[in-house]
Design a protein around this motif. Structure first.
Motif, PDB file in Angstrom:
ATOM      1  N   ILE A  48       0.843  -1.196   0.000  1.00 24.82           N
ATOM      2  CA  ILE A  48       0.000   0.000   0.000  1.00 24.82           C
ATOM      3  C   ILE A  48       0.882   1.252   0.000  1.00 24.82           C
ATOM      4  O   ILE A  48       0.647   2.194  -0.773  1.00 24.82           O
ATOM      5  CB  ILE A  48      -0.955  -0.001   1.217  1.00 24.82           C
ATOM      6  CG1 ILE A  48      -1.983  -1.131   1.061  1.00 24.82           C
ATOM      7  CG2 ILE A  48      -1.645   1.354   1.377  1.00 24.82           C
ATOM      8  CD1 ILE A  48      -3.023  -1.213   2.144  1.00 24.82           C
ATOM      9  N   ASP A  81      -8.894   5.101   9.093  1.00 31.42           N
ATOM     10  CA  ASP A  81      -7.900   5.364   8.055  1.00 31.42           C
ATOM     11  C   ASP A  81      -7.784   6.855   7.730  1.00 31.42           C
ATOM     12  O   ASP A  81      -7.497   7.229   6.597  1.00 31.42           O
ATOM     13  CB  ASP A  81      -8.263   4.587   6.787  1.00 31.42           C
ATOM     14  CG  ASP A  81      -8.232   3.090   7.019  1.00 31.42           C
ATOM     15  OD1 ASP A  81      -7.383   2.633   7.805  1.00 31.42           O
ATOM     16  OD2 ASP A  81      -9.061   2.376   6.426  1.00 31.42           O
ATOM     17  N   LYS A  96      -3.076   2.564   4.918  1.00 29.16           N
ATOM     18  CA  LYS A  96      -4.199   2.980   4.063  1.00 29.16           C
ATOM     19  C   LYS A  96      -4.438   4.476   4.196  1.00 29.16           C
ATOM     20  O   LYS A  96      -4.719   5.168   3.223  1.00 29.16           O
ATOM     21  CB  LYS A  96      -5.471   2.224   4.462  1.00 29.16           C
ATOM     22  CG  LYS A  96      -5.545   0.839   3.906  1.00 29.16           C
ATOM     23  CD  LYS A  96      -6.988   0.363   3.963  1.00 29.16           C
ATOM     24  CE  LYS A  96      -7.134  -0.789   4.915  1.00 29.16           C
ATOM     25  NZ  LYS A  96      -8.521  -1.165   5.143  1.00 29.16           N
ATOM     26  N   TYR A 100      -4.783   7.327   1.271  1.00 31.46           N
ATOM     27  CA  TYR A 100      -5.893   8.281   1.118  1.00 31.46           C
ATOM     28  C   TYR A 100      -5.380   9.722   1.190  1.00 31.46           C
ATOM     29  O   TYR A 100      -5.863  10.605   0.480  1.00 31.46           O
ATOM     30  CB  TYR A 100      -6.981   8.045   2.179  1.00 31.46           C
ATOM     31  CG  TYR A 100      -7.603   6.674   2.073  1.00 31.46           C
ATOM     32  CD1 TYR A 100      -8.026   6.182   0.844  1.00 31.46           C
ATOM     33  CD2 TYR A 100      -7.752   5.858   3.195  1.00 31.46           C
ATOM     34  CE1 TYR A 100      -8.577   4.921   0.727  1.00 31.46           C
ATOM     35  CE2 TYR A 100      -8.305   4.589   3.083  1.00 31.46           C
ATOM     36  CZ  TYR A 100      -8.708   4.120   1.847  1.00 31.46           C
ATOM     37  OH  TYR A 100      -9.255   2.865   1.725  1.00 31.46           O
ATOM     38  N   ALA A 174      -9.899   3.544  -4.588  1.00 27.66           N
ATOM     39  CA  ALA A 174      -9.078   4.061  -3.478  1.00 27.66           C
ATOM     40  C   ALA A 174      -8.939   5.571  -3.558  1.00 27.66           C
ATOM     41  O   ALA A 174      -8.919   6.260  -2.538  1.00 27.66           O
ATOM     42  CB  ALA A 174      -7.708   3.393  -3.499  1.00 27.66           C
ATOM     43  N   ASN A 179     -13.251   1.497   0.211  1.00 21.47           N
ATOM     44  CA  ASN A 179     -12.299   0.515   0.748  1.00 21.47           C
ATOM     45  C   ASN A 179     -12.842  -0.913   0.770  1.00 21.47           C
ATOM     46  O   ASN A 179     -12.301  -1.766   1.461  1.00 21.47           O
ATOM     47  CB  ASN A 179     -11.831   0.930   2.139  1.00 21.47           C
ATOM     48  CG  ASN A 179     -12.951   0.876   3.171  1.00 21.47           C
ATOM     49  OD1 ASN A 179     -14.104   0.663   2.821  1.00 21.47           O
ATOM     50  ND2 ASN A 179     -12.605   1.071   4.426  1.00 21.47           N
ATOM     51  N   GLY A 212      -5.906  -1.080  -0.612  1.00 20.48           N
ATOM     52  CA  GLY A 212      -6.674  -0.962   0.629  1.00 20.48           C
ATOM     53  C   GLY A 212      -8.105  -1.439   0.505  1.00 20.48           C
ATOM     54  O   GLY A 212      -8.951  -1.052   1.309  1.00 20.48           O
TER      55      GLY A 212
END
Ligand code: BDP
Length: 690
Positions: A48, A81, A96, A100, A174, A179, A212
């Motif tokens: 990730i 997250d 994650k 983001y 994503a 998610n 994620g």
């Protein structure tokens, strides 16, 4: 060279610099552009985080040569997250969260929004897409081509093309904070749990994970019989429980972070616990227990209605409220935004906030089943905003649907929100270029339901259409684009859902579609052989005295399922919002509305206004030609033509049909019908293009 040749060459050069290159829309809101060099210091190298770094390197538009730190660690300002942005970089408690944060930062750079000291936390823990994809590759209520996941029993091998597509899909999800994905239709084939299919599920999950995204499956309640060969699927039967246990273990061996099951039970012919005299809770809890050791969850749908209930809008509440508190804590009841079925406008489902001891999650529909499929431009963020921000009054003023479901009012162990996806194999994923905005908007609202539709439309339009390499006109280029494209297009988007409501089902009309395609008008649809709640005449109840479904205390009393003071407000025709008038009231044709017009005249005006709005969209779009590539310009132009025809058919079909009962003239100010009623019924000109 003569003057003509010189000016010809000049013209070609000018055209080359000003014309936007053709775009097929495949890159969605993530269109590639130039990037500046950036140095990234990242603590960690998980897949990730690797993706996070890759995205920054490919898309950095900040100061060239900047140094950015990506750091993972606890911070009390962060939830789930969530992430923080500041001048040094991105901080999050999870990998994650970093991903983001990266997408958020890049979006801000592209749209010109400030990235100084941002703290952003997701409203819901699970932000899921529900794919109604069948294993044979068809997509239920899908209007953008065949499934991106399935191609039928004979074609289960995973190809390189599959992998590329799934990765692009995962990245797009994503980038807007989605998610989780449920990979198959809620009308689930038991075959999805067959080892052959599970192998493909694993391959998909492996590709979604580095972005994620958790993988979930819809399961068929009678899988123990139909797949396992057992004699029963009774949820209290020991062998059945064992079968689900073994199956679940098999899934988690393949996919250790598998999310859980989505179940449509005892609904529209699907099997369920009631087939064995058990309750929804018995069925959901059995599955919840087998998933619990793995931290899996069950999303159990409340979309139920039987022919015994006199008012379909009341059924889900009646069936589920007595079970409040009876569900395990890893069960979430998945409730459609409205009490009927994803209509262009519905009041919110009364189950929101009413189930206080059971987690409840909203289900929204991104695919435009009832809003013109992929032929019509309908930006749905305003519809979802309307629902999420509706006040249920369950725990006093301000108990919005969003706050009743996101854990702020009721402390559920899990929170979630789902959107029925509109993706398919079409090159641009969603069919209509503007349908992409609905996928985008769902993700953004699931992350932050306080965002306005206007903000979301603004972001999406800039990301999807602005091209920094094009000189849009002679003067200051950005200003031109904003005036010539952004502003009018945003206005069009923000008006578009209301336009659909106006030309199809204004003033609280609902479900007056022709038969099962859920596309064109069919208020006349009412064969005696069909169950009443599958006909249009059931929903509008028109006769010479009046029109509308009486759900007040003197009618079905569905209003009583809402909390006070809302119940009384809806019950009283003077205080019921006019947009829900015919949803809750049966009224005489000459009933006076706030405008001073009679109900009949107001109905006609709404239908007419709807078509005028679409005609306005055509004009708006035509003016944007200098600012958009030819491919997308022409595609949208053609689709708007069709939408105008559709709106005309809706208007004429509904006005002429209802006029048989109202026995009143169409108000003189309005344009006369273009199609006759019998012609519409017989020929269905709406499908002429097919
Ligand atoms: C309705 C659709 C139907 C779905 C059902 C559901 O017409 O195709 O299977 O909802 O949500 O809107 O289960």
């Amino acid at each position: 060279m003569n003057i003509k040749t010189i000016s010809g060459i000049f013209c070609i050069i000018l055209c080359m610099t000003t014309a936007a290159r053709a775009e097929n829309g495949h890159q969605l809101w993530l269109r590639k552009g130039k990037a500046n060099p950036v140095t990234i210091v990242c603590q960690g190298s998980s897949p990730i985080l690797k993706n996070a770094v890759k995205e920054l390197e490919a898309g950095w538009l900040g100061e060239p040569g900047s140094k950015l730190i990506l750091s993972v660690g606890r911070d009390k300002r962060l939830k789930g997250d969530g992430f923080m942005l500041d001048s040094r970089g991105i901080h999050a408690s999870t990998d994650k969260g970093i991903l983001y944060g990266v997408y958020d930062l890049l979006r801000r750079q592209k749209t010109g929004e400030s990235a100084k000291s941002v703290v952003s936390n997701p409203a819901y823990e699970y932000r899921l897409l529900n794919h109604w994809d069948n294993l044979d590759g068809s997509v239920e209520r899908g209007y953008a081509g065949r499934s991106i996941f399935w191609r039928g029993d004979k074609d289960l091998a995973v190809t390189q093309n599959d992998r590329v597509l799934w990765q692009e899909y995962a990245r797009a999800c994503a980038s807007v904070g989605i998610n989780a994905s449920v990979l198959n239709n809620v009308n689930a084939s038991p075959r999805i749990l067959d080892p052959e299919y599970l192998k493909r599920v694993k391959a998909i999950a492996d590709i979604l994970r580095p972005y994620g995204i958790k993988t979930f499956l819809s399961v068929n309640f009678s899988s123990p019989v139909r797949l396992g060969g057992l004699k029963t699927s009774d949820p209290l039967d020991k062998d059945v429980i064992r079968w689900w246990k073994v199956k679940t273990e098999e899934i988690y061996k393949l996919i250790p972070d598998f999310g859980g099951f989505l179940v449509k039970a005892n609904s529209e012919g699907q099997p369920g616990p009631q087939d064995f005299g058990r309750t929804h809770a018995d069925g959901a809890n059995m599955m919840a227990d087998v998933l619990k050791p793995y931290r899996g969850i069950v999303m159990w749908r409340a979309f139920v209605y039987s022919s015994q209930e006199k008012d379909r809008a009341r059924q889900a509440y009646n069936e589920f409220m007595p079970l409040d508190g009876a569900f395990r804590d890893n069960v979430i009841i998945q409730v459609k935004n409205g009490p009927i079925d994803f209509q262009p406008r519905e009041p919110f489902s009364p189950l929101f906030g009413a189930m206080k001891k059971t987690a409840v999650m909203p289900e929204l529909q991104i695919t435009q089943e009832y809003l013109g499929h992929s032929y019509q431009l309908a930006f749905l963020a305003p519809m979802w905003e309307e629902c999420l921000k509706s006040d249920t009054y369950q725990e006093g003023k301000g108990s919005t649907v969003a706050r009743c479901t996101d854990g702020s009012i009721f402390k559920y162990p899990y929170t979630a929100i789902a959107g029925v996806a509109n993706t398919g194999l079409d090159l641009n994923w969603c069919g209509h270029p503007f349908a992409q905005a609905n996928w985008y908007a769902f993700g953004r609202q699931a992350w932050d339901h306080t965002l306005t539709s206007e903000q979301i439309a603004d972001e999406w339009t800039k990301l999807t259409f602005y091209n920094p390499d094009v000189a849009y006109g002679k003067s200051e280029k950005h200003g031109d684009w904003e005036r010539g494209f952004l502003k009018p297009v945003k206005e069009m988007m923000l008006e578009s859902r209301e336009a659909v409501v106006n030309y199809s089902m204004p003033l609280g009309f609902h479900h007056i579609f022709s038969a099962d395609d859920h596309y064109g008008p069919g208020p006349w649809f009412g064969p005696k052989s069909v169950r009443p709640d599958w006909t249009s005449v059931y929903y509008h109840q028109a006769d010479t005295n009046g029109v509308g479904f009486n759900r007040t205390r003197s009618g079905s009393n569905a209003v009583s399922q809402y909390h006070e003071p809302l119940a009384s407000q809806l019950n009283d025709v003077q205080t019921c919002p006019e947009k829900y008038l015919l949803w809750f009231h049966h009224l005489p044709w000459d009933f006076k509305l706030k405008s001073g017009k009679t109900l009949w005249d107001e109905i006609c005006f709404h239908y007419d206004h709807g078509i005028q709005q679409v005609r306005g969209f055509q004009k708006t779009w035509d003016l944007t030609e200098p600012y958009v590539d030819k491919q997308r310009f022409l595609q949208v132009q053609n689709l708007l033509m069709r939408q105008t025809l559709d709106a005309q058919v809706w208007k004429d079909g509904c006005i002429l049909y209802f006029q048989q009962f109202s026995r009143r003239p169409v108000p003189y100010d309005l344009e006369r019908p273009v199609f006759g009623l019998e012609f519409i019924k017989k020929k269905r000109p709406i499908l002429i293009f097919e």
